[in-house]
Design a protein around this motif. Structure first.
Motif, PDB file in Angstrom:
ATOM      1  N   THR A 562       0.817  -1.211   0.000  1.00 31.01           N
ATOM      2  CA  THR A 562       0.000   0.000   0.000  1.00 31.01           C
ATOM      3  C   THR A 562       0.853   1.264   0.000  1.00 31.01           C
ATOM      4  O   THR A 562       0.307   2.360   0.004  1.00 31.01           O
ATOM      5  N   ARG A 563       2.186   1.106   0.002  1.00 30.11           N
ATOM      6  CA  ARG A 563       3.071   2.270   0.043  1.00 30.11           C
ATOM      7  C   ARG A 563       3.443   2.677  -1.364  1.00 30.11           C
ATOM      8  O   ARG A 563       3.676   1.834  -2.241  1.00 30.11           O
ATOM      9  N   GLU A 564       3.558   3.982  -1.554  1.00 34.73           N
ATOM     10  CA  GLU A 564       3.974   4.475  -2.861  1.00 34.73           C
ATOM     11  C   GLU A 564       5.481   4.337  -3.026  1.00 34.73           C
ATOM     12  O   GLU A 564       5.973   3.676  -3.938  1.00 34.73           O
ATOM     13  N   GLN A 565       6.255   4.973  -2.101  1.00 34.82           N
ATOM     14  CA  GLN A 565       7.708   4.889  -2.200  1.00 34.82           C
ATOM     15  C   GLN A 565       8.345   4.575  -0.860  1.00 34.82           C
ATOM     16  O   GLN A 565       9.156   3.668  -0.750  1.00 34.82           O
ATOM     17  N   THR A 566       7.945   5.304   0.178  1.00 32.89           N
ATOM     18  CA  THR A 566       8.563   5.130   1.484  1.00 32.89           C
ATOM     19  C   THR A 566       7.505   4.749   2.484  1.00 32.89           C
ATOM     20  O   THR A 566       6.331   5.066   2.324  1.00 32.89           O
ATOM     21  N   PRO A 567       7.903   4.061   3.524  1.00 30.19           N
ATOM     22  CA  PRO A 567       6.927   3.687   4.552  1.00 30.19           C
ATOM     23  C   PRO A 567       6.318   4.918   5.198  1.00 30.19           C
ATOM     24  O   PRO A 567       6.956   5.942   5.356  1.00 30.19           O
ATOM     25  N   SER A 568       5.057   4.772   5.576  1.00 30.68           N
ATOM     26  CA  SER A 568       4.373   5.897   6.189  1.00 30.68           C
ATOM     27  C   SER A 568       3.844   5.595   7.554  1.00 30.68           C
ATOM     28  O   SER A 568       3.063   6.345   8.085  1.00 30.68           O
ATOM     29  N   GLY A 569       4.227   4.477   8.161  1.00 27.86           N
ATOM     30  CA  GLY A 569       3.558   4.108   9.389  1.00 27.86           C
ATOM     31  C   GLY A 569       4.422   3.779  10.552  1.00 27.86           C
ATOM     32  O   GLY A 569       3.998   3.090  11.438  1.00 27.86           O
ATOM     33  N   GLY A 570       5.676   4.183  10.642  1.00 28.77           N
ATOM     34  CA  GLY A 570       6.429   3.926  11.847  1.00 28.77           C
ATOM     35  C   GLY A 570       6.554   2.456  12.155  1.00 28.77           C
ATOM     36  O   GLY A 570       6.078   1.950  13.136  1.00 28.77           O
ATOM     37  N   ALA A 571       7.238   1.696  11.274  1.00 26.35           N
ATOM     38  CA  ALA A 571       7.316   0.258  11.442  1.00 26.35           C
ATOM     39  C   ALA A 571       8.140  -0.114  12.635  1.00 26.35           C
ATOM     40  O   ALA A 571       9.054   0.577  13.032  1.00 26.35           O
TER      41      ALA A 571
END
Length: 787
Positions: A562-571
């Motif tokens: 579901t990510r475009e390029q970089t993570p967005s959720g603080g993995a």
């Protein structure tokens, strides 16, 4: 000792025996001594006031007053008048302590610390139950209904302890109730006199039939019945396979547990049972694992799937379970064209973590575990059978690392019709703005995958939502609308809302409950704490199957597909790959590297609330106010029943063993009054009987009974030596049934719920007040002479 004295002791003992079920909830359990003292004072005051005698309402009022006076120096000494008497400040202190106790109950897991608020709740609760038992069993001489508050006390204890109040505490509670019943039976027999019980079989020389012996036949029969009833309550549920061990089963029992190939489970949301653990002030480790996964950021440990949405909460369906197979079937909807990898994870659960669902990576392909576990295929869950829980469990799970691409998800064909119909169902009560918001957020999306990603991004990034565990939840179908408007909440708010919105768009959706991947440790293991408890939505895409999404900002990890390029959720940081998986736990303490000190102080990393709570509408009322309003509402509902209860008590006393001919005649006249036949005390008994038969339209049996009782009244009043009358209470019951049969439905309801003769209570109070005024001399003040 008198019969009422024995009843008082039996009621006191039954209350303490039932309250012992609360002992596992709080450590140390010294509060029980305070409760025993307060309930003992209640019983003593009840005994004294009943000897005076006082009217029953005054007896109950005196007991309530003494209870308040006993609680004041214990819990509000500094605010009380002279350290003993309750005043406004003392009541304010009680309210504060009560609210603190409610908060503490929601914060700590059993056994909770013995805070002042929790002690107040426990002592007050036991005192209220003790007052109800004493009032029903002793004041109103009804031991049977006194079992209801005792059962309520034990049920609350068993529910809060999660199974800790088992057979060890059930037996004293049941025995106390049986002793109370037997004591009342003995008291009734003593008031009726010796009962003939057949020929005496003791073999004692010189004894007459029915003379001597340890107990009369009815008492012996009552004991036997009580023993048999207790045995049935204990043994019969154990023999029923679908009750999973019966009433005394250990924690984790649920419907469908049993031996054999079939069965069902009713999987209630596990976060409800974990709510107290999740609210612990400190993070605690629930399990630890090692895995050969290169990246653990997506290794969520799933407990159960919630697939039923009724508009106010999400629940798990009742589904068939089966024996755990050696290898689990391939996940539904997963095609061979999707890239997958095999992961092996060895897990060790803490001995303090007890749950009937087994935490596993999803989707599991094989599970190796000892004990009694059953498999639910639809949700791919493992549930404990016959009391089996996760406590100290060591197990291995092989799972699939499903790696779909965005293109595969976007090109997914429609889901099967049966699955789509079940998992897109929303209630008609769901507010229309939920679907309108979903349509607005997903405007321009070309397929279900794009709609799902737009929903996820709106929650995590574009919608202005804020993660906040302090947000309160209430009840009602407006919960999702309110959350979408306020834009504050925690994981259950986000997951529930996204799943509901996806369903309104025709995307099959459900909610998964479990744990985030946890925190890597220096030794290569990963520690999962109670603050890692989490809920997330799963959406179905044909060819991929059930797919995880992460709408909660600052929690968990955003899936790569579901990510475009970089993570967005603080993995969560990844664990290093291990050469060989081990199931040995590490002795290193659990840490939470994903939680800063500031977040810990503000509660930002924990605790999650019960999963069923997110679908509720917050009305903003504090808990204490809700409780007080509930008590006031209960009092308002009980007030209309007071005439009914008073009338039933008067009837039982008049028609009891102590009632005489004139007392029965008064009861008959009051019964006629209740059914609309007004009283005329100027008539003779014979004329009154003719009037009652005529105006009450009594049938033959009731009419003859009225005349028979009237004849007994005339003989009692006028005969020099009246003969003893027998069977009059039975005649009065025949007459009452006659009035009831002849009356209309409206008059019947009036006679039962609002009897006219209940006005005698008002008359009695007026007479006592008048007598009191007459007994007290008027206060005369000396007059000063004018100077």
């Amino acid at each position: 000792m008198s019969g009422r004295g024995r009843l008082t002791l039996a009621a006191y003992g039954a209350t303490l025996a039932a309250s012992a079920a609360l002992l596992p909830l709080v450590k140390p359990a010294t509060w029980i001594f305070t409760a025993a003292f307060v309930v003992g004072l209640q019983s003593l005051v009840g005994t004294l006031t009943r000897r005076v005698p006082l009217a029953r309402p005054l007896t109950i009022g005196a007991q309530v007053l003494v209870t308040l006076l006993a609680l004041t120096p214990v819990f509000a000494r500094s605010e009380a008048l002279l350290g003993l008497l309750p005043g406004p400040d003392a009541f304010a202190a009680f309210a504060t302590l009560f609210e603190e106790g409610v908060n503490d109950v929601g914060t700590y897991a059993p056994p909770a610390p013995s805070t002042a608020g929790i002690r107040l709740l426990l002592v007050t609760g036991v005192a209220v139950i003790g007052l109800l038992v004493d009032t029903l069993a002793v004041t109103f001489r009804g031991a049977a209904p006194a079992g209801l508050p005792l059962l309520a006390l034990y049920s609350v204890a068993a529910g809060l302890s999660g199974g800790g109040a088992g057979w060890l505490f059930f037996l004293p509670a049941a025995a106390g109730y049986l002793v109370l019943l037997l004591t009342e039976g003995r008291d009734r027999l003593s008031r009726w006199g010796r009962v003939f019980g057949g020929a005496h079989r003791s073999g004692r020389p010189g004894s007459a039939p029915g003379d001597g012996g340890s107990a009369s036949a009815p008492v012996r029969t009552g004991r036997r019945i009580g023993a048999v009833a207790l045995g049935v309550a204990l043994v019969v549920p154990l023999a029923l396979p679908n009750l999973s061990g019966g009433f005394l089963g250990g924690p984790g029992n649920g419907p469908g547990a049993g031996n054999g190939k079939g069965g069902t489970i009713s999987a209630v949301n596990p976060l409800v049972s974990l709510q107290n653990n999740l609210r612990q002030p400190e993070d605690r480790e629930v399990l630890r694992y090692r895995t050969n996964a290169v990246d653990t950021s997506g290794l969520y440990l799933r407990l159960v799937a919630l697939d039923q949405f009724d508009g106010t909460s999400w629940k798990s369906s009742v589904r068939p379970v089966q024996d755990l197979p050696e290898s689990l079937p391939r996940p539904a909807g997963l095609s061979q064209g999707v890239d997958t990898g095999e992961i092996t994870t060895n897990l060790v659960a803490s001995t303090a973590y007890e749950q009937k669902w087994l935490p596993m990576p999803f989707p599991a392909s094989r599970v190796s575990i000892g004990g009694s576990w059953r498999y639910e295929p639809t949700g791919r869950m493992l549930v404990g059978d016959n009391g089996q829980t996760t406590r100290g469990a060591r197990y291995m799970v092989g799972s699939l690392d499903v790696r779909p691409t965005a293109e595969q998800l976007a090109a997914a064909p429609p889901a099967p019709e049966a699955l789509r119909r079940e998992y897109t169902r929303v209630p008609a009560s769901l507010p229309a703005d939920v679907r309108e918001t979903a349509l607005q957020v997903t405007r321009g999306a070309g397929d279900d995958y794009e709609r799902a990603v737009k929903l996820q991004d709106w929650f995590t990034r574009d919608g202005g939502f804020r993660y906040d565990v302090t947000v309160e939840s209430g009840t009602g179908v407006q919960a999702i609308s309110r959350f979408l408007q306020d834009k504050e909440g925690f994981c259950v708010h986000f997951s529930f809302s996204m799943a509901a919105m996806a369903r309104t768009l025709g995307i099959p959706a459900r909610v998964a409950v479990g744990f985030m991947p946890g925190t890597p440790q220096p030794d290569g293991a990963v520690s999962v704490g109670i603050r890692d408890a989490h809920a997330w939505p799963e959406l179905y895409f044909e060819g991929v199957g059930w797919t995880r999404f992460e709408p909660t900002p600052s929690r968990g990890s955003t899936p790569s597909y579901t990510r475009e390029q970089t993570p967005s959720g603080g993995a969560t940081p990844s664990a290093q790959p291990t050469a060989g998986a081990s199931n040995e736990p590490s002795a290193a303490p659990s840490a939470s590297a994903s939680c800063s000190a500031q977040e810990k102080r503000l509660g930002g990393c924990g605790p999650e609330q019960a999963a069923g709570a997110a679908a509720s509408d917050d009305d903003g009322l504090p808990t204490s106010r809700i409780v007080w309003l509930s008590l006031v509402l209960l009092l308002v509902l009980l007030l209309p029943l007071l005439p009914l209860l008073w009338r039933a008590r008067i009837r039982a006393r008049r028609l009891g063993p102590a009632g005489g001919v004139l007392t029965v005649w008064r009861e008959i006249n009051d019964t006629a009054w209740d059914y609309g036949v007004t009283q005329d005390e100027s008539r003779t008994p014979r004329a009154t009987a003719e009037r009652l038969v005529r105006l009450g339209e009594l049938e033959l049996d009731a009419a003859e009974a009225v005349h028979r009782v009237a004849g007994a009244v005339e003989e009692t009043l006028y005969a020099p030596r009246p003969r003893p009358a027998e069977g009059l209470p039975a005649e009065a019951r025949i007459i009452r049934h006659g009035f009831h049969r002849a009356a209309s439905r409206r008059i019947r309801l009036r006679a039962v719920l609002a009897p006219r003769s209940a006005v005698r209570v008002v008359w009695a109070v007026q007479e006592r007040l008048a007598a009191l005024r007459a007994a007290v001399p008027p206060l005369r003040l000396p007059l000063r002479k004018a100077s």
